[in-house]
Design a protein around this motif. Sequence first.
Motif, PDB file in Angstrom:
ATOM      1  N   ILE A 213      17.219   2.392   3.547  1.00  0.00           N
ATOM      2  CA  ILE A 213      18.107   1.584   3.331  1.00  0.00           C
ATOM      3  C   ILE A 213      18.316   1.417   1.834  1.00  0.00           C
ATOM      4  N   GLY A 214      17.953   2.436   1.191  1.00  0.00           N
ATOM      5  CA  GLY A 214      18.421   2.882  -0.602  1.00  0.00           C
ATOM      6  C   GLY A 214      17.410   2.163  -1.366  1.00  0.00           C
ATOM      7  N   LEU A 215      16.066   1.679  -0.759  1.00  0.00           N
ATOM      8  CA  LEU A 215      15.283   1.115  -1.860  1.00  0.00           C
ATOM      9  C   LEU A 215      14.198   2.067  -2.323  1.00  0.00           C
ATOM     10  N   ASP A 216      13.694   2.122  -3.648  1.00  0.00           N
ATOM     11  CA  ASP A 216      12.868   2.937  -4.291  1.00  0.00           C
ATOM     12  C   ASP A 216      11.356   2.286  -3.910  1.00  0.00           C
ATOM     13  N   ALA A 217      10.392   2.993  -4.015  1.00  0.00           N
ATOM     14  CA  ALA A 217       9.051   2.488  -3.858  1.00  0.00           C
ATOM     15  C   ALA A 217       8.817   1.080  -4.590  1.00  0.00           C
ATOM     16  N   SER A 218       9.075   1.021  -5.772  1.00  0.00           N
ATOM     17  CA  SER A 218       8.524   0.013  -6.710  1.00  0.00           C
ATOM     18  C   SER A 218       9.372  -1.118  -6.349  1.00  0.00           C
ATOM     19  N   THR A 219      10.546  -1.162  -5.896  1.00  0.00           N
ATOM     20  CA  THR A 219      11.128  -2.010  -5.158  1.00  0.00           C
ATOM     21  C   THR A 219      10.616  -2.759  -3.866  1.00  0.00           C
TER      22      THR A 219
ATOM     23  N   ILE B  99      17.680  -9.272   7.745  1.00  0.00           N
ATOM     24  CA  ILE B  99      18.909  -9.454   8.989  1.00  0.00           C
ATOM     25  C   ILE B  99      20.028  -8.617   8.004  1.00  0.00           C
ATOM     26  N   ALA B 100      20.300  -9.436   7.167  1.00  0.00           N
ATOM     27  CA  ALA B 100      21.729  -8.848   6.463  1.00  0.00           C
ATOM     28  C   ALA B 100      21.666  -7.225   6.096  1.00  0.00           C
ATOM     29  N   THR B 101      20.389  -6.826   5.345  1.00  0.00           N
ATOM     30  CA  THR B 101      20.297  -5.466   5.329  1.00  0.00           C
ATOM     31  C   THR B 101      20.307  -4.447   6.309  1.00  0.00           C
ATOM     32  N   HIS B 102      19.601  -5.053   7.499  1.00  0.00           N
ATOM     33  CA  HIS B 102      19.615  -4.278   8.763  1.00  0.00           C
ATOM     34  C   HIS B 102      20.980  -4.424   9.347  1.00  0.00           C
ATOM     35  N   LEU B 103      21.636  -5.261   9.203  1.00  0.00           N
ATOM     36  CA  LEU B 103      23.167  -5.286   9.714  1.00  0.00           C
ATOM     37  C   LEU B 103      23.954  -4.295   9.105  1.00  0.00           C
ATOM     38  N   GLN B 104      23.980  -4.374   7.778  1.00  0.00           N
ATOM     39  CA  GLN B 104      24.592  -3.404   6.663  1.00  0.00           C
ATOM     40  C   GLN B 104      24.294  -1.959   7.065  1.00  0.00           C
ATOM     41  N   HIS B 105      23.065  -1.671   7.416  1.00  0.00           N
ATOM     42  CA  HIS B 105      22.780  -0.249   7.799  1.00  0.00           C
ATOM     43  C   HIS B 105      22.940   0.021   9.247  1.00  0.00           C
ATOM     44  N   GLN B 106      23.428  -0.760   9.878  1.00  0.00           N
ATOM     45  CA  GLN B 106      23.209  -0.621  11.720  1.00  0.00           C
ATOM     46  C   GLN B 106      22.109  -0.441  11.961  1.00  0.00           C
TER      47      GLN B 106
ATOM     48  N   THR C  23       0.899  -1.285  -0.144  1.00  0.00           N
ATOM     49  CA  THR C  23       0.089  -0.008   0.093  1.00  0.00           C
ATOM     50  C   THR C  23       0.781   1.227   0.020  1.00  0.00           C
ATOM     51  N   GLN C  24       2.176   1.297   0.033  1.00  0.00           N
ATOM     52  CA  GLN C  24       3.028   2.247  -0.022  1.00  0.00           C
ATOM     53  C   GLN C  24       2.749   3.112   1.090  1.00  0.00           C
ATOM     54  N   ASN C  25       2.432   2.468   2.368  1.00  0.00           N
ATOM     55  CA  ASN C  25       2.728   3.383   3.689  1.00  0.00           C
ATOM     56  C   ASN C  25       3.758   4.332   3.878  1.00  0.00           C
ATOM     57  N   GLU C  26       3.338   5.547   4.463  1.00  0.00           N
ATOM     58  CA  GLU C  26       4.621   6.397   4.510  1.00  0.00           C
ATOM     59  C   GLU C  26       5.534   5.821   5.473  1.00  0.00           C
ATOM     60  N   THR C  27       5.224   5.207   6.437  1.00  0.00           N
ATOM     61  CA  THR C  27       6.282   4.623   7.478  1.00  0.00           C
ATOM     62  C   THR C  27       7.272   3.564   6.623  1.00  0.00           C
ATOM     63  N   ALA C  28       6.722   2.693   5.981  1.00  0.00           N
ATOM     64  CA  ALA C  28       7.149   1.729   4.997  1.00  0.00           C
ATOM     65  C   ALA C  28       8.117   2.289   4.019  1.00  0.00           C
ATOM     66  N   LEU C  29       7.712   3.380   3.349  1.00  0.00           N
ATOM     67  CA  LEU C  29       8.289   4.148   2.576  1.00  0.00           C
ATOM     68  C   LEU C  29       9.948   4.903   3.124  1.00  0.00           C
ATOM     69  N   GLU C  30       9.367   5.483   4.302  1.00  0.00           N
ATOM     70  CA  GLU C  30      10.674   6.033   4.750  1.00  0.00           C
ATOM     71  C   GLU C  30      11.624   4.946   5.486  1.00  0.00           C
ATOM     72  N   GLN C  31      11.071   3.948   5.658  1.00  0.00           N
ATOM     73  CA  GLN C  31      12.052   2.828   6.119  1.00  0.00           C
ATOM     74  C   GLN C  31      12.730   2.180   5.061  1.00  0.00           C
ATOM     75  N   ALA C  32      11.940   2.120   3.876  1.00  0.00           N
ATOM     76  CA  ALA C  32      12.659   1.858   2.472  1.00  0.00           C
ATOM     77  C   ALA C  32      13.894   2.719   1.834  1.00  0.00           C
ATOM     78  N   SER C  33      13.554   4.145   1.855  1.00  0.00           N
ATOM     79  CA  SER C  33      14.358   5.082   1.439  1.00  0.00           C
ATOM     80  C   SER C  33      15.660   4.998   2.458  1.00  0.00           C
TER      81      SER C  33
END
Length: 127
Positions: free
Chosen positions: A42-48, A84-91, A30-40
């Motif tokens: 870690i360097g992910l765009d909305a479509s990914t 887990i790997a992504t979270h570790l990479q971004h501390q 649903t492209q929730n604002e909170t989710a999009l902030e979290q995605a950005s």
Amino acid sequence: MSQKAIKITGWTLTIVLALVFTMSAFMKLTQNETALEQASSIGLDASTYQFIGIIEIISLILFIIPRTGVLGAMLLVAYLGGAIATHLQHQQPIAMAVIFQTLLWITAFIRFPELKQRIFLTKKVQQ
């Protein structure tokens, strides 16, 4: 523990996991604002991020269906491993992902005794 109790426990844990993964996928789809902030963050765009939500929901559906449950469990394990790997990479904290990964393994072992047999090389369980 009786077979009935084991079955009820397995399905109860499956429902808990299904609720968590459904909420997670819903936020991504649903492209929730909170989710999009979290995605950005870690360097992910909305479509990914939306595509990741689709993968998550497909894996969850496969996990819920008994015949494809082992495949679904392995896909969700891989999904959480990537998280887990992504979270570790971004501390970022990994505690929740590790908890759900552990809960997923426990649920998979309860619901699919053949999986536990293969991983731990135990004797075949009589059903």
